[in-house]
Design a protein around this motif. Structure first.
Motif, PDB file in Angstrom:
ATOM      1  N   PHE A   1       0.823  -1.202   0.000  1.00  0.00           N
ATOM      2  CA  PHE A   1       0.000   0.000   0.000  1.00  0.00           C
ATOM      3  C   PHE A   1       0.861   1.258   0.000  1.00  0.00           C
ATOM      4  CE2 PHE A   1      -2.271   3.496   2.031  1.00  0.00           C
ATOM      5  CZ  PHE A   1      -3.359   3.569   1.188  1.00  0.00           C
ATOM      6  N   SER A   2       0.393   2.241  -0.728  1.00  0.00           N
ATOM      7  CA  SER A   2       0.997   3.568  -0.744  1.00  0.00           C
ATOM      8  C   SER A   2      -0.134   4.580  -0.910  1.00  0.00           C
ATOM      9  CB  SER A   2       1.980   3.683  -1.913  1.00  0.00           C
ATOM     10  OG  SER A   2       2.239   5.035  -2.214  1.00  0.00           O
ATOM     11  N   MET A   3      -0.035   5.714  -0.249  1.00  0.00           N
ATOM     12  CA  MET A   3      -1.036   6.770  -0.391  1.00  0.00           C
ATOM     13  C   MET A   3      -1.088   7.284  -1.830  1.00  0.00           C
ATOM     14  SD  MET A   3      -2.588   7.130   2.456  1.00  0.00           S
ATOM     15  CE  MET A   3      -3.376   8.716   2.398  1.00  0.00           C
ATOM     16  N   GLN A   4       0.000   7.124  -2.583  1.00  0.00           N
ATOM     17  CA  GLN A   4       0.044   7.603  -3.961  1.00  0.00           C
ATOM     18  C   GLN A   4      -0.578   6.618  -4.959  1.00  0.00           C
ATOM     19  OE1 GLN A   4       2.955   7.721  -1.958  1.00  0.00           O
ATOM     20  NE2 GLN A   4       2.431   9.815  -1.422  1.00  0.00           N
ATOM     21  N   THR A   5      -0.835   5.379  -4.524  1.00  0.00           N
ATOM     22  CA  THR A   5      -1.333   4.366  -5.465  1.00  0.00           C
ATOM     23  C   THR A   5      -2.555   3.607  -4.958  1.00  0.00           C
ATOM     24  OG1 THR A   5       0.207   2.697  -4.595  1.00  0.00           O
ATOM     25  CG2 THR A   5       0.967   4.036  -6.469  1.00  0.00           C
ATOM     26  N   GLY A   6      -3.105   3.993  -3.832  1.00  0.00           N
ATOM     27  CA  GLY A   6      -4.226   3.262  -3.235  1.00  0.00           C
ATOM     28  C   GLY A   6      -5.496   3.260  -4.067  1.00  0.00           C
ATOM     29  N   HIS A   7      -5.710   4.316  -4.851  1.00  0.00           N
ATOM     30  CA  HIS A   7      -6.890   4.336  -5.727  1.00  0.00           C
ATOM     31  C   HIS A   7      -6.729   3.286  -6.841  1.00  0.00           C
ATOM     32  CE1 HIS A   7      -6.754   8.556  -4.170  1.00  0.00           C
ATOM     33  NE2 HIS A   7      -8.021   8.254  -3.904  1.00  0.00           N
ATOM     34  N   PHE A   8      -5.547   3.291  -7.457  1.00  0.00           N
ATOM     35  CA  PHE A   8      -5.269   2.321  -8.520  1.00  0.00           C
ATOM     36  C   PHE A   8      -5.434   0.892  -8.024  1.00  0.00           C
ATOM     37  CE2 PHE A   8      -1.755  -0.608  -9.621  1.00  0.00           C
ATOM     38  CZ  PHE A   8      -2.279  -1.091 -10.815  1.00  0.00           C
ATOM     39  N   THR A   9      -4.810   0.575  -6.886  1.00  0.00           N
ATOM     40  CA  THR A   9      -4.856  -0.801  -6.407  1.00  0.00           C
ATOM     41  C   THR A   9      -6.288  -1.226  -6.075  1.00  0.00           C
ATOM     42  OG1 THR A   9      -4.185  -0.040  -4.195  1.00  0.00           O
ATOM     43  CG2 THR A   9      -2.454  -0.917  -5.646  1.00  0.00           C
ATOM     44  N   GLN A  10      -7.121  -0.310  -5.589  1.00  0.00           N
ATOM     45  CA  GLN A  10      -8.518  -0.675  -5.338  1.00  0.00           C
ATOM     46  C   GLN A  10      -9.260  -0.932  -6.646  1.00  0.00           C
ATOM     47  OE1 GLN A  10     -10.830  -1.245  -2.323  1.00  0.00           O
ATOM     48  NE2 GLN A  10     -11.279  -2.247  -4.253  1.00  0.00           N
ATOM     49  N   VAL A  11      -8.992  -0.153  -7.675  1.00  0.00           N
ATOM     50  CA  VAL A  11      -9.663  -0.354  -8.969  1.00  0.00           C
ATOM     51  C   VAL A  11      -9.399  -1.757  -9.504  1.00  0.00           C
ATOM     52  CG1 VAL A  11      -9.655   0.342 -11.412  1.00  0.00           C
ATOM     53  CG2 VAL A  11      -9.813   2.080  -9.622  1.00  0.00           C
ATOM     54  N   VAL A  12      -8.174  -2.248  -9.397  1.00  0.00           N
ATOM     55  CA  VAL A  12      -7.821  -3.543 -10.000  1.00  0.00           C
ATOM     56  C   VAL A  12      -7.780  -4.707  -9.005  1.00  0.00           C
ATOM     57  CG1 VAL A  12      -6.552  -2.399 -11.862  1.00  0.00           C
ATOM     58  CG2 VAL A  12      -5.308  -3.203  -9.825  1.00  0.00           C
ATOM     59  N   TRP A  13      -8.111  -4.465  -7.750  1.00  0.00           N
ATOM     60  CA  TRP A  13      -8.036  -5.499  -6.705  1.00  0.00           C
ATOM     61  C   TRP A  13      -8.868  -6.707  -7.101  1.00  0.00           C
ATOM     62  CZ3 TRP A  13      -4.708  -5.161  -2.720  1.00  0.00           C
ATOM     63  CH2 TRP A  13      -4.831  -6.084  -1.688  1.00  0.00           C
ATOM     64  N   LYS A  14      -8.218  -7.869  -7.236  1.00  0.00           N
ATOM     65  CA  LYS A  14      -8.863  -9.052  -7.810  1.00  0.00           C
ATOM     66  C   LYS A  14     -10.046  -9.584  -7.017  1.00  0.00           C
ATOM     67  CE  LYS A  14      -5.179 -11.011 -10.562  1.00  0.00           C
ATOM     68  NZ  LYS A  14      -4.316 -12.186 -10.769  1.00  0.00           N
ATOM     69  N   THR A  15      -9.991  -9.552  -5.690  1.00  0.00           N
ATOM     70  CA  THR A  15     -11.073 -10.168  -4.924  1.00  0.00           C
ATOM     71  C   THR A  15     -12.287  -9.252  -4.745  1.00  0.00           C
ATOM     72  OG1 THR A  15     -10.035  -9.560  -2.820  1.00  0.00           O
ATOM     73  CG2 THR A  15      -9.558 -11.776  -3.688  1.00  0.00           C
ATOM     74  N   SER A  16     -12.200  -7.995  -5.170  1.00  0.00           N
ATOM     75  CA  SER A  16     -13.393  -7.139  -5.169  1.00  0.00           C
ATOM     76  C   SER A  16     -14.305  -7.619  -6.294  1.00  0.00           C
ATOM     77  CB  SER A  16     -13.026  -5.669  -5.395  1.00  0.00           C
ATOM     78  OG  SER A  16     -12.290  -5.158  -4.304  1.00  0.00           O
ATOM     79  N   THR A  17     -15.607  -7.763  -5.997  1.00  0.00           N
ATOM     80  CA  THR A  17     -16.544  -8.289  -6.990  1.00  0.00           C
ATOM     81  C   THR A  17     -17.739  -7.373  -7.246  1.00  0.00           C
ATOM     82  OG1 THR A  17     -17.709  -9.551  -5.279  1.00  0.00           O
ATOM     83  CG2 THR A  17     -15.948 -10.697  -6.489  1.00  0.00           C
ATOM     84  N   ARG A  18     -18.066  -6.513  -6.272  1.00  0.00           N
ATOM     85  CA  ARG A  18     -19.242  -5.642  -6.402  1.00  0.00           C
ATOM     86  C   ARG A  18     -18.804  -4.182  -6.387  1.00  0.00           C
ATOM     87  NH1 ARG A  18     -23.624  -6.012  -2.414  1.00  0.00           N
ATOM     88  NH2 ARG A  18     -21.976  -5.828  -0.861  1.00  0.00           N
TER      89      ARG A  18
END
Length: 178
Positions: A124-141
């Motif tokens: 995690f980084s404050m500079q990339t947390g939005h990106f990682t949430q967008v592509v996070w594999k286990t998020s489904t909804r």
């Protein structure tokens, strides 16, 4: 006609003096199109990283819409406290009176943090947390909301379930683009 205008102004002034603040409207005519654009953009960007498409969820849409309206009414950019969902927020404004934001712009802006993400040192980084949430594999909804403040700023909120950005789980949830 002038009499009605005077009455309207008097009532509006009385409401403001009394502390009445009208609830910010959510632009319902374009909200579904906005959500579909946001979903399509998420899908295309997630596909680059081997993540399955998200599904729009009515409950998450309502939660995101509620928070977008809250942000628009207060003018504050802050995450919902004690949120059990992943959340990305965005605000934009322009010089045109009828300024609006489509569903592509905020998602692409969040994704563009990919340029700063170190795939050799995942985490995690404050500079990339939005990106990682967008592509996070286990998020489904996914649920998204949009509201415009009185000053014209447009506030966007997207919620994700299950949430992403858990320490120790980045290597299996955030892959480099293929």
């Amino acid at each position: 006609m002038t009499g009605w205008l005077t009455i309207f102004r008097t009532v509006a002034l009385a409401m403001l003096v009394a502390g009445f603040v009208p609830r910010v409207m959510a632009q319902p005519h374009g909200l579904e199109a906005f959500r579909q654009q946001a979903l399509s953009t998420h899908t295309a960007l997630r596909e680059r990283h081997g993540a399955a498409p998200l599904v729009l969820d009515a409950e998450l849409n309502d939660i995101a819409q509620d928070w977008a309206q809250r942000l628009a009414s207060t003018g504050a950019m802050q995450h919902r406290p004690n949120n059990r969902f992943g959340e990305n927020i965005f605000v934009a404004w322009g010089s045109q009176r009828q300024f609006d934001v489509n569903g592509v712009r905020p998602v692409q802006w969040w994704y563009d943090e990919v340029k700063l993400y170190d795939f050799n040192n995942p985490g995690f980084s404050m500079q990339t947390g939005h990106f990682t949430q967008v592509v996070w594999k286990t998020s489904t909804r996914l649920g998204c909301g949009k509201a415009q403040a009185a000053d014209g700023k447009v506030f966007i909120v997207c919620n994700y379930d299950p949430p992403g950005n858990f320490q120790g789980r980045f290597p299996q949830n955030v892959d480099p683009a293929r």
